[in-house]
Design a protein around this motif. Structure first.
Motif, PDB file in Angstrom:
ATOM      1  N   ASP A 166       0.798  -1.231   0.000  1.00 16.82           N
ATOM      2  CA  ASP A 166       0.000   0.000   0.000  1.00 16.82           C
ATOM      3  C   ASP A 166       0.828   1.279   0.000  1.00 16.82           C
ATOM      4  OD1 ASP A 166      -2.499  -1.162  -0.162  1.00 16.82           O
ATOM      5  OD2 ASP A 166      -2.849  -1.166   1.998  1.00 16.82           O
ATOM      6  N   GLY A 167       2.092   1.233   0.434  1.00 16.46           N
ATOM      7  CA  GLY A 167       2.874   2.472   0.417  1.00 16.46           C
ATOM      8  C   GLY A 167       3.944   2.509   1.482  1.00 16.46           C
ATOM      9  N   LEU A 168       4.233   3.726   1.931  1.00 16.44           N
ATOM     10  CA  LEU A 168       5.341   3.950   2.865  1.00 16.44           C
ATOM     11  C   LEU A 168       4.882   4.683   4.115  1.00 16.44           C
ATOM     12  CD1 LEU A 168       8.133   5.263   0.421  1.00 16.44           C
ATOM     13  CD2 LEU A 168       7.721   2.900   1.154  1.00 16.44           C
ATOM     14  N   MET A 169       5.579   4.440   5.202  1.00 15.35           N
ATOM     15  CA  MET A 169       5.330   5.127   6.470  1.00 15.35           C
ATOM     16  C   MET A 169       6.662   5.577   7.063  1.00 15.35           C
ATOM     17  SD  MET A 169       5.690   4.479  10.017  1.00 15.35           S
ATOM     18  CE  MET A 169       4.859   3.454  11.217  1.00 15.35           C
ATOM     19  N   LEU A 189      10.617  11.353   2.315  1.00 11.84           N
ATOM     20  CA  LEU A 189       9.698  10.214   2.215  1.00 11.84           C
ATOM     21  C   LEU A 189       8.865  10.313   0.933  1.00 11.84           C
ATOM     22  CD1 LEU A 189       8.712   7.652   3.820  1.00 11.84           C
ATOM     23  CD2 LEU A 189       6.764   9.055   4.518  1.00 11.84           C
ATOM     24  N   MET A 190       8.425  11.534   0.589  1.00 15.06           N
ATOM     25  CA  MET A 190       7.641  11.722  -0.646  1.00 15.06           C
ATOM     26  C   MET A 190       8.460  11.346  -1.871  1.00 15.06           C
ATOM     27  SD  MET A 190       4.573  12.501   0.033  1.00 15.06           S
ATOM     28  CE  MET A 190       4.147  12.652  -1.716  1.00 15.06           C
ATOM     29  N   ASP A 191       9.746  11.723  -1.887  1.00 20.40           N
ATOM     30  CA  ASP A 191      10.617  11.343  -3.015  1.00 20.40           C
ATOM     31  C   ASP A 191      10.723   9.822  -3.112  1.00 20.40           C
ATOM     32  OD1 ASP A 191      11.039  13.965  -3.634  1.00 20.40           O
ATOM     33  OD2 ASP A 191      13.014  14.102  -2.667  1.00 20.40           O
ATOM     34  N   LEU A 192      10.857   9.176  -1.965  1.00 22.93           N
ATOM     35  CA  LEU A 192      10.957   7.711  -1.958  1.00 22.93           C
ATOM     36  C   LEU A 192       9.643   7.094  -2.430  1.00 22.93           C
ATOM     37  CD1 LEU A 192      12.891   7.370   1.421  1.00 22.93           C
ATOM     38  CD2 LEU A 192      13.811   6.929  -0.871  1.00 22.93           C
ATOM     39  N   SER A 193       8.525   7.736  -2.088  1.00 26.04           N
ATOM     40  CA  SER A 193       7.220   7.259  -2.537  1.00 26.04           C
ATOM     41  C   SER A 193       7.097   7.385  -4.060  1.00 26.04           C
ATOM     42  CB  SER A 193       6.111   8.055  -1.838  1.00 26.04           C
ATOM     43  OG  SER A 193       4.862   7.800  -2.450  1.00 26.04           O
ATOM     44  N   THR A 194       7.581   8.495  -4.594  1.00 20.32           N
ATOM     45  CA  THR A 194       7.563   8.689  -6.057  1.00 20.32           C
ATOM     46  C   THR A 194       8.350   7.572  -6.736  1.00 20.32           C
ATOM     47  OG1 THR A 194       7.389  11.065  -5.744  1.00 20.32           O
ATOM     48  CG2 THR A 194       8.123  10.308  -7.916  1.00 20.32           C
ATOM     49  N   ASP A 195       9.512   7.249  -6.200  1.00 21.28           N
ATOM     50  CA  ASP A 195      10.320   6.147  -6.761  1.00 21.28           C
ATOM     51  C   ASP A 195       9.551   4.826  -6.680  1.00 21.28           C
ATOM     52  OD1 ASP A 195      12.352   7.946  -7.107  1.00 21.28           O
ATOM     53  OD2 ASP A 195      13.528   7.290  -5.360  1.00 21.28           O
ATOM     54  N   LEU A 196       8.966   4.563  -5.519  1.00 22.51           N
ATOM     55  CA  LEU A 196       8.247   3.303  -5.309  1.00 22.51           C
ATOM     56  C   LEU A 196       7.103   3.149  -6.297  1.00 22.51           C
ATOM     57  CD1 LEU A 196       7.733   0.801  -3.355  1.00 22.51           C
ATOM     58  CD2 LEU A 196       6.053   2.261  -2.213  1.00 22.51           C
ATOM     59  N   ARG A 197       6.387   4.254  -6.536  1.00 17.14           N
ATOM     60  CA  ARG A 197       5.200   4.189  -7.388  1.00 17.14           C
ATOM     61  C   ARG A 197       5.525   3.951  -8.862  1.00 17.14           C
ATOM     62  NH1 ARG A 197       2.718   9.333  -6.461  1.00 17.14           N
ATOM     63  NH2 ARG A 197       4.319   9.815  -4.920  1.00 17.14           N
ATOM     64  N   VAL A 218       1.391  17.159   6.050  1.00 17.36           N
ATOM     65  CA  VAL A 218       0.383  17.529   5.037  1.00 17.36           C
ATOM     66  C   VAL A 218       1.020  18.418   3.972  1.00 17.36           C
ATOM     67  CG1 VAL A 218      -1.758  18.822   4.633  1.00 17.36           C
ATOM     68  CG2 VAL A 218      -1.590  17.243   6.582  1.00 17.36           C
ATOM     69  N   ALA A 219       1.874  19.329   4.393  1.00 17.25           N
ATOM     70  CA  ALA A 219       2.550  20.211   3.432  1.00 17.25           C
ATOM     71  C   ALA A 219       3.420  19.403   2.476  1.00 17.25           C
ATOM     72  CB  ALA A 219       3.400  21.246   4.174  1.00 17.25           C
ATOM     73  N   ALA A 220       4.046  18.351   2.996  1.00 16.66           N
ATOM     74  CA  ALA A 220       4.937  17.540   2.157  1.00 16.66           C
ATOM     75  C   ALA A 220       4.156  16.636   1.204  1.00 16.66           C
ATOM     76  CB  ALA A 220       5.859  16.699   3.039  1.00 16.66           C
ATOM     77  N   GLY A 221       2.888  16.348   1.548  1.00 14.94           N
ATOM     78  CA  GLY A 221       2.086  15.511   0.659  1.00 14.94           C
ATOM     79  C   GLY A 221       1.592  14.217   1.261  1.00 14.94           C
TER      80      GLY A 221
END
Ligand SMILES: *Cc1c(COP(=O)(O)O)cnc(C)c1O
Length: 239
Positions: A166-169, A189-197, A218-221
């Motif tokens: 489902d994603g990252l925490m 973490l958002m950058d790592l999520s972009t890579d994962l996706r 929330v600001a980070a996404g």
């Protein structure tokens, strides 16, 4: 309303205002962020009140407390998240009530979760817990896989029966280069999520932010914030 219900309703309204304000400031829609209330150390009666106040996601970090609480609340329309460090000998119990495990951080745990999910006939959502304070390929102080280990662990979860990636925490680190820099940690973490996706487009959950730093998350996404103290009060003991 009981005193406790009045108190929880007031706290929840304040947290809701903070999330709404953070979404507005970031130009995001309120529906993009899901509130998960971390009910650890608080009784099932509080979970029941929160459910009545519209809370749909609850999180716990210790199986000993969570298992009886989830059982007492099994009639409520709640999604249960497990967010604590998880020993493999607790996996069978956790899979019995947790819809998602947010603290997946090693292959042995993935194997145990998969085995027990299949045995129970359940599908368990998995978030990889990322340790931003870990060394190149080590593990974090409070659990978590180092960024360099995400790809391999994600592939393992994605290929494991009974599990859904489902994603990252993450939890904002207290030590290392991100100590005291929540926004930078959540941006990472958002950058790592972009890579994962890229490899796993459906793994789009980003769980970050707690009572003290939900605005930065929330600001980070972040798509999910995990809030305990700000809703339930300061915990009577460490948990
Ligand atoms: C306790 C806990 C939270 C909530 O922390 P608060 O500061 O009480 O909001 C969030 N995430 C995890 C993993 C936790 O253990």
């Amino acid at each position: 309303m009981t005193d406790r219900k009045t108190e929880l309703a007031g706290n929840l309204a304040k947290v809701e205002e903070r999330i709404a304000a953070a979404c507005a400031a970031a130009g995001r829609k309120r529906e993009e962020v899901t509130l998960i209330v971390v009910t650890k150390t608080y009784p099932a009666s509080d979970v029941r009140i929160l459910s009545g106040l519209g809370v749909r996601h609850a999180a716990e970090n210790r199986d000993q407390d969570a298992a009886p609480k989830a059982a007492e609340c099994s009639d409520l329309p709640l999604v249960w998240h497990f967010v604590g460090q998880l020993q493999t000998n607790k996996v069978r119990s956790v899979v019995g009530y947790a819809d998602l495990v947010q603290s997946v951080d090693r292959a042995r745990l993935v194997d145990a979760l998969s085995r027990e999910a299949v045995r129970a006939g359940r599908e368990v959502g998995c978030l990889l817990q990322v340790a931003l304070d870990a060394g190149a390929s080590g593990r974090g102080e409070r659990g978590g896989v180092a960024p360099g280990g995400i790809e391999e662990l994600a592939a393992l979860v994605a290929g494991s029966p009974g599990l859904r990636l489902d994603g990252l925490m993450t939890v904002a680190p207290l030590t290392g280069e991100y100590a005291g820099r929540q926004r930078a940690a959540f941006d990472r973490l958002m950058d790592l999520s972009t890579d994962l996706r890229r490899a796993h487009p459906a793994a789009n959950m980003v769980s970050a932010g707690m009572s003290a730093d939900l605005e930065e998350a929330v600001a980070a996404g972040a798509t999910h914030v995990r809030v305990g103290t700000a809703v339930l009060g300061v915990r009577p003991r460490l948990g």
